[in-house]
Scaffold this active site. Structure first.
Site, PDB file in Angstrom:
ATOM      1  N   GLN A  32       0.824  -1.198   0.000  1.00 27.48           N
ATOM      2  CA  GLN A  32       0.000   0.000   0.000  1.00 27.48           C
ATOM      3  C   GLN A  32       0.863   1.254   0.000  1.00 27.48           C
ATOM      4  O   GLN A  32       1.935   1.297   0.604  1.00 27.48           O
ATOM      5  CB  GLN A  32      -0.905  -0.006   1.228  1.00 27.48           C
ATOM      6  CG  GLN A  32      -1.913   1.130   1.296  1.00 27.48           C
ATOM      7  CD  GLN A  32      -2.758   1.032   2.546  1.00 27.48           C
ATOM      8  OE1 GLN A  32      -2.854  -0.008   3.172  1.00 27.48           O
ATOM      9  NE2 GLN A  32      -3.381   2.142   2.921  1.00 27.48           N
TER      10      GLN A  32
ATOM     11  N   CYS B 118      -6.581   0.410   1.968  1.00 29.05           N
ATOM     12  CA  CYS B 118      -6.254  -0.963   2.379  1.00 29.05           C
ATOM     13  C   CYS B 118      -7.379  -1.919   2.015  1.00 29.05           C
ATOM     14  O   CYS B 118      -7.135  -3.099   1.730  1.00 29.05           O
ATOM     15  CB  CYS B 118      -5.961  -1.014   3.875  1.00 29.05           C
ATOM     16  SG  CYS B 118      -7.329  -0.464   4.925  1.00 29.05           S
TER      17      CYS B 118
ATOM     18  N   HIS C 246      -8.347  -1.409   9.976  1.00 26.64           N
ATOM     19  CA  HIS C 246      -7.522  -1.824   8.842  1.00 26.64           C
ATOM     20  C   HIS C 246      -8.097  -3.091   8.221  1.00 26.64           C
ATOM     21  O   HIS C 246      -8.752  -3.896   8.893  1.00 26.64           O
ATOM     22  CB  HIS C 246      -6.107  -2.088   9.348  1.00 26.64           C
ATOM     23  CG  HIS C 246      -5.052  -2.141   8.280  1.00 26.64           C
ATOM     24  ND1 HIS C 246      -4.931  -1.216   7.281  1.00 26.64           N
ATOM     25  CD2 HIS C 246      -4.040  -3.038   8.076  1.00 26.64           C
ATOM     26  CE1 HIS C 246      -3.905  -1.514   6.509  1.00 26.64           C
ATOM     27  NE2 HIS C 246      -3.357  -2.617   6.969  1.00 26.64           N
TER      28      HIS C 246
ATOM     29  N   ASN D   3      -1.070  -8.271   5.786  1.00 30.69           N
ATOM     30  CA  ASN D   3      -1.272  -6.834   5.904  1.00 30.69           C
ATOM     31  C   ASN D   3      -0.943  -6.176   4.561  1.00 30.69           C
ATOM     32  O   ASN D   3       0.157  -6.371   4.029  1.00 30.69           O
ATOM     33  CB  ASN D   3      -0.346  -6.292   7.000  1.00 30.69           C
ATOM     34  CG  ASN D   3      -0.539  -4.813   7.270  1.00 30.69           C
ATOM     35  OD1 ASN D   3      -1.135  -4.093   6.484  1.00 30.69           O
ATOM     36  ND2 ASN D   3      -0.017  -4.366   8.400  1.00 30.69           N
TER      37      ASN D   3
ATOM     38  N   TRP E 245       0.052  -3.402   3.867  1.00 27.51           N
ATOM     39  CA  TRP E 245       1.235  -2.544   3.917  1.00 27.51           C
ATOM     40  C   TRP E 245       2.496  -3.284   3.475  1.00 27.51           C
ATOM     41  O   TRP E 245       3.518  -2.668   3.179  1.00 27.51           O
ATOM     42  CB  TRP E 245       1.455  -2.013   5.334  1.00 27.51           C
ATOM     43  CG  TRP E 245       0.405  -1.049   5.793  1.00 27.51           C
ATOM     44  CD1 TRP E 245      -0.594  -0.501   5.048  1.00 27.51           C
ATOM     45  CD2 TRP E 245       0.258  -0.507   7.110  1.00 27.51           C
ATOM     46  NE1 TRP E 245      -1.362   0.335   5.807  1.00 27.51           N
ATOM     47  CE2 TRP E 245      -0.866   0.360   7.080  1.00 27.51           C
ATOM     48  CE3 TRP E 245       0.946  -0.664   8.308  1.00 27.51           C
ATOM     49  CZ2 TRP E 245      -1.296   1.055   8.201  1.00 27.51           C
ATOM     50  CZ3 TRP E 245       0.513   0.030   9.421  1.00 27.51           C
ATOM     51  CH2 TRP E 245      -0.594   0.887   9.372  1.00 27.51           C
TER      52      TRP E 245
END
Length: 685
Positions: free
Chosen positions: A95, A101, A254, A278, A280
């Site tokens: 991301q 997200c 998230h 995740n 990220w």
């Protein structure tokens, strides 16, 4: 590559598209635009979504941008840019500064299903062959698959790093370009700041979403996940609101992707694990079964080696119980709603109807009092029955109703979703399918189903068990006089469906074609008979299953081959495979069958070393010429050709060895094994 000059597309928009509030995309012909660029020696520039801040937006996102934002093409950012690579097997997207997200969690779920991914992302696009700076993607947009065209100018900082979605493989750009196309569909990058995982999952598939509140999770949650991970599903999940990084490594507020599940055997008994990622690409869970947890010592060496990956890549394991504790929503999106039914081998049909709530005419709002205007809402007549028993059967029918509201502005977040829901009434002795029901009907009849609460969501859906007969569906907003367009979808075994008072006529249901349905039914029935399968039983099963597409000669699995397969799958050294392990094997067999058949061009039932190399590459394993020749000697016959059974054994072993290396290496260059681990990996597998 020849020097190309920019070409700006000046599309002539119709009056509807030119209006600020319109949700229509400009009509752009990808093939014609690309051919024009190639003919003129220019690179495409999309004036309908320009490389300026207007495409980023006008809200808080602007404050996150680097001070000297630039727009550059991948050919300016890397010496060897690639659109997509089948060799990038790991989830490779990270991301950027956009708070999307939810979009990225859905996108990462999409990468786990290559056939679905190809529908959204045409993988034949590249930066070399017929490159003109133009790319196309497809989204399911309220009942229709629509193409979205973008140029490949991407926002970067002064160092040439992508500001938004990027790949861990720095020369891959499909994720960044797909995000740009989705931003164009949504109005701007700013419009991706807020959303739900379920929204993106529907836009990627046109599927049916089922959202489970994990605080009220069903007792059979593990069984649902086991079915979902085997079937054609995409799974995302969300943590509690108020975004912040917790001490346990999770991020509140998230979205995550659920990438796998596994039942492991510990010294004290079984443990049920889920694997999450995740978006990220970093920041992981720190509790039990995290990368650094001591709980991994409770497993056999082989199970630990093949499951544990010590790397800060955002992917991690945790127990099902911890998952239920720390996550609030689980979203399962399936291309067909078979997951929602316990009936084995059930074939589904569907219909889609469009409608609108219009102030003063059809925006009646919720059912509040006997003399309100609820009756003015659009009215849809539904007749359902069980096809194998005829319309007279009284056995309940499984029906899924999905209501989606269209965006009310070109920018998806400019006007928020309305709170929507639907009512269901039984229609006894109803004969006239063209006359709208008057207000008196709603004074005298109690709905069979009504919204527990009106949800401010893009989609609301509900599973119903209905006795065969005729019903009335009333979609509505929570308040009267609210305007929007909507789509109403109905899935069942058999039904007819139409709007009362409209001129569209009766719409008969269409059958959903699910290529995996027979396989699903086979596996489900199999494990009603065999909860655990040993090598002899595995041999019997594989030799009595017709693997279509492999020529006239069906493969014959020897007991030795089945013992080899079992050793590769049996992580806890029990001598058997569980339903989960067999489901994974079956998925792999289908993939291996497809790539084997594609390379076996003369339908001989064998591959030479060049065909083997191509087949393995398509399945995601890259081997050098010399290694491929050695594999044909090791696994092939005297004629130095390899049959399907040997190909399966080779592929399973190669996949295992690659996973083990990736999980054990710290720098991507080498690994260290203790003697016991080395003996386990080389002898048992």
């Amino acid at each position: 590559m020849p020097l190309l000059t920019p070409f700006r597309c000046r599309c002539k928009l119709g009056r509807k598209e030119a209006v600020e509030g319109s949700s229509q995309l400009p009509q752009q012909n990808y093939e014609a635009l690309r051919e024009r660029c190639l003919r003129e020696g220019s690179l495409f520039e999309d004036s309908s979504f320009p490389a300026t801040r207007s495409s980023i937006g006008s809200g808080p996102l602007l404050k996150k941008l680097p001070p000297h934002l630039q727009w550059k093409r991948p050919t300016e950012l890397h010496s060897n840019p690639q659109f997509y690579s089948t060799q990038a097997k790991r989830l490779d997207l990270c991301q950027g500064v956009v708070g999307d997200c939810w979009f990225l969690a859905a996108l990462q779920a999409l990468t786990l299903h290559q056939d679905i991914l190809k529908r959204v992302v045409p993988l034949n696009q590249s930066f070399t062959e017929k490159y003109a700076g133009i790319f196309q993607f497809w989204f399911w947009h309220f009942g229709k698959w629509v193409p979205v065209v973008v140029d490949d100018r991407l926002p970067v900082n002064e160092a040439g790093q992508l500001v938004f979605v990027s790949s861990t493989y720095k020369n891959l750009f499909w994720g960044a370009l797909l995000e740009k196309a989705y931003a164009k569909l949504s109005g701007s990058y700013e419009d991706l700041q807020i959303g739900q995982v379920s929204d993106a999952l529907v836009d990627f598939t046109g599927g049916v979403t089922m959202t489970i509140n994990l605080e009220e999770a069903p007792s059979n949650l593990w069984d649902l996940l086991a079915q979902a991970t085997y079937r054609r599903t995409l799974i995302g999940c969300q943590t509690h609101p108020q975004q912040r990084v917790l001490e346990n490594g999770l991020v509140n507020g998230h979205a995550y992707t659920l990438t796998g599940i596994w039942k492991v055997t510990c010294k004290y008994g079984p443990e049920y694990l889920v694997r999450l990622r995740n978006p990220w690409g970093k920041v992981e869970w720190k509790g039990d079964w995290s990368d650094s947890s001591s709980t991994w010592e409770l497993l056999s060496p082989k199970e630990k080696i093949l499951l544990l990956r010590i790397e800060n890549d955002g992917e991690f394991w945790m127990t099902l119980q911890d998952f239920k504790t720390h996550f609030v929503l689980l979203v399962i999106c399936e291309l067909t709603p078979g997951l929602l039914s316990h009936e084995v081998g059930q074939k589904w049909t569907y219909t889609v109807q469009e409608g609108r709530w219009e102030k003063g005419y059809t925006a009646g709002g919720r059912l509040q009092s006997p003399r309100d205007i609820f009756w003015k809402n659009p009215q849809f007549l539904l007749s359902v029955w069980r096809p194998e028993q005829g319309q007279r059967s009284l056995k309940p029918c499984s029906v899924l109703v999905s209501l989606l509201q269209k965006p009310r502005h070109r920018h998806r977040n400019r006007k928020p979703h309305l709170s929507i829901g639907f009512y269901l009434f039984r229609m006894d002795n109803y004969r006239d399918g063209q006359r709208r029901l008057p207000s008196e009907f709603f004074w005298r009849n109690v709905p069979l189903s009504k919204p527990e609460e009106f949800l401010r969501e893009k989609e609301v859906s509900k599973k119903l068990w209905l006795a065969p007969g005729t019903y009335l569906i009333i979609p509505c907003t929570s308040e009267a006089h609210q305007e929007s367009e909507f789509i109403l979808r109905v899935f069942s075994r058999k039904h007819i469906f139409h709007e009362i008072g409209s001129h569209s006529g009766v719409v008969f249901s269409k059958e959903i074609v699910d290529q995996n349905e027979e396989q699903n039914e086979f596996v489900t029935k199999l494990f009603e008979k065999y909860p655990e399968i040993n090598a002899v039983q595995l041999q019997n099963i594989l030799n009595h299953v017709t693997l279509s597409g492999l020529g006239n000669t069906q493969p014959l699995f020897s007991l030795e081959a089945c013992q080899g397969i079992l050793a590769l799958l049996d992580l806890n050294a029990s001598g058997t495979v569980s339903i989960q392990e067999f489901r994974d094997l079956w998925k792999q067999l289908m993939l291996y069958k497809e790539v084997f058949h594609k390379q076996d061009t003369n339908r001989s039932g064998y591959l030479n070393w060049l065909q083997l190399q191509a087949a393995m590459m398509e399945a995601g394993i890259v081997l050098s010429d010399n290694v491929c020749k050695l594999m044909v000697i090791r696994y092939g016959g005297p004629n130095l050709q390899i049959n399907f059974v040997s190909f399966v054994l080779l592929m399973l072993r190669a996949e295992n060895m690659e996973d083990a290396f990736q999980n054990l290496t710290q720098d991507g260059k080498g690994i260290y094994l203790q003697k016991s681990e080395w003996m386990m990996m080389t002898l048992y597998t």
